[in-house]
Design an enzyme around this catalytic site. Structure first.
Site, PDB file in Angstrom:
ATOM      1  N   LYS A   1       0.850  -1.186   0.000  1.00 24.28           N
ATOM      2  CA  LYS A   1       0.000   0.000   0.000  1.00 24.28           C
ATOM      3  C   LYS A   1       0.883   1.233   0.000  1.00 24.28           C
ATOM      4  CE  LYS A   1      -4.523   0.799   0.272  1.00 24.28           C
ATOM      5  NZ  LYS A   1      -5.455   0.149  -0.677  1.00 24.28           N
TER       6      LYS A   1
ATOM      7  N   GLN B   1      29.359  19.050  -8.203  1.00 19.46           N
ATOM      8  CA  GLN B   1      29.909  17.730  -7.896  1.00 19.46           C
ATOM      9  C   GLN B   1      30.888  17.802  -6.725  1.00 19.46           C
ATOM     10  OE1 GLN B   1      29.507  18.997 -10.919  1.00 19.46           O
ATOM     11  NE2 GLN B   1      29.094  17.420 -12.469  1.00 19.46           N
TER      12      GLN B   1
ATOM     13  N   HIS C   1      19.189  26.772 -11.295  1.00 14.90           N
ATOM     14  CA  HIS C   1      19.943  27.797 -12.006  1.00 14.90           C
ATOM     15  C   HIS C   1      19.404  29.209 -11.739  1.00 14.90           C
ATOM     16  CE1 HIS C   1      22.095  24.725 -14.172  1.00 14.90           C
ATOM     17  NE2 HIS C   1      20.978  24.216 -14.649  1.00 14.90           N
TER      18      HIS C   1
ATOM     19  N   ARG D   1      29.094  33.052  -8.850  1.00 11.80           N
ATOM     20  CA  ARG D   1      27.721  32.752  -9.245  1.00 11.80           C
ATOM     21  C   ARG D   1      26.900  32.371  -8.021  1.00 11.80           C
ATOM     22  NH1 ARG D   1      27.227  26.544 -11.624  1.00 11.80           N
ATOM     23  NH2 ARG D   1      28.425  25.528  -9.972  1.00 11.80           N
TER      24      ARG D   1
ATOM     25  N   THR E   1      -3.808  -5.226   0.593  1.00 13.34           N
ATOM     26  CA  THR E   1      -3.144  -3.937   0.829  1.00 13.34           C
ATOM     27  C   THR E   1      -3.987  -3.061   1.753  1.00 13.34           C
ATOM     28  OG1 THR E   1      -4.094  -2.864  -1.129  1.00 13.34           O
ATOM     29  CG2 THR E   1      -2.013  -4.054  -1.424  1.00 13.34           C
TER      30      THR E   1
END
Length: 296
Positions: free
Chosen positions: A12, A218, A246, A175, A57
């Site tokens: 479920k 990364q 972004h 940035r 379920t």
């Protein structure tokens, strides 16, 4: 050529449950989304439709509510282990269970300088998560968080990447770096102070994101996972998914205005998606099934 039934599970999904602890006049709440999956000897129902071994379920859903009443929910890891063990221990055909829980965050509404006893406000979209896998007598716990939105207004660069005839992105040494962190970490034990460990890991992830001068998302991912493993010995590995939210500098030259990294357009899609696992080299990797559906 023979044909056989491969790995399978059923359960479920997304049982919404809110519990209120009324032991005192100062109430507390738990707001959860619980999914159950059972594994075992279910070949007959696939081959012939024989449901003699199939726990409905709907029963699984009711079990979520019933066990929440019989014992307080407590930490989501403990509740998930109770649920999973209940299904394995009470249903002979069931040899394994997987319980997924998301916990929604609520804060007390401040009234007169203090949190109100029984009024709450949803604090954010962030959710605490756990995935408990019961495999026979073994129990495995993977906890985490998702939708933790973070942003650095400086301290991030991106340059030195390959360029071809389709490249339009300009290099930058300053940035905005923003992401919505989904992190899951595998525990080496099932006997822990879950709340204390969760808060500690979350704090490490946030602090490392904030203090790492990032040349790539990364790099931030690896630094965050590495810091958790260095400081929390109960954690075997950390898996993260980091969408790059972004922020593009708006061209204000046509209005005769300088834009010194002050005005940005926040794009919701498409977005870069950075994913990876940071792990100890002396532990075995976890099966993918411990982390996410629909993999088995």
């Amino acid at each position: 050529m023979g044909i056989v039934m491969g790995p399978n599970q059923y359960g479920k999904s997304e049982c919404r449950i809110v519990t209120v602890n009324r032991d005192s006049s100062r109430h507390s709440i738990k707001d959860l989304n619980v999914s159950t999956s059972l594994r075992g000897d279910f070949d007959e129902t696939h081959h012939t439709g024989d449901n003699a071994k199939v726990l409905p379920t709907d029963t699984q859903k009711n079990t979520v509510y019933g066990l929440a009443k019989e014992q307080s929910v407590g930490e989501i890891e403990d509740f998930a282990m109770r649920l999973g063990r209940h299904f394995v221990d009470t249903q002979p055909p069931v040899t394994g269970a997987r319980i997924l829980i998301d916990e929604y965050s609520w804060e007390r509404i401040p009234v007169g300088g203090a949190g109100h006893d029984h009024s709450f406000a949803r604090s954010s979209d962030e959710k605490r998560t756990t995935a408990v896998t019961i495999d026979g007598s073994e129990t495995h716990v993977v906890s985490g968080l998702k939708d933790l939105v973070v942003l650095k207004s400086t301290g991030s660069e991106f340059w030195g990447y390959p360029k071809d005839r389709f490249t339009t992105l300009a290099e930058t040494d300053d940035r905005i770096l923003a992401t919505a962190v989904t992190a899951r970490w595998r525990y080496l034990s099932t006997d822990l102070d879950w709340a204390k460990s969760f808060e500690a890991v979350r704090e490490i992830l946030l602090e490392t994101f904030a203090t790492t001068h990032s040349y790539a998302l990364q790099q931030s991912l690896y630094a965050m996972g590495k810091a958790v493993l260095e400081k929390r010995p109960e954690v075997a590995e950390v898996r993260m998914s980091l969408p790059n939210k972004h922020h593009f500098l708006v061209d204000l030259d046509r209005f005769g205005l300088d834009n010194n990294n002050e005005v940005f357009f926040a794009a919701d899609r498409p977005y870069g998606l950075i994913e990876g696992t940071v792990t100890r080299d002396d532990v075995d990797p976890a099966p993918a099934a411990w982390y996410s559906l629909p993999e088995f």
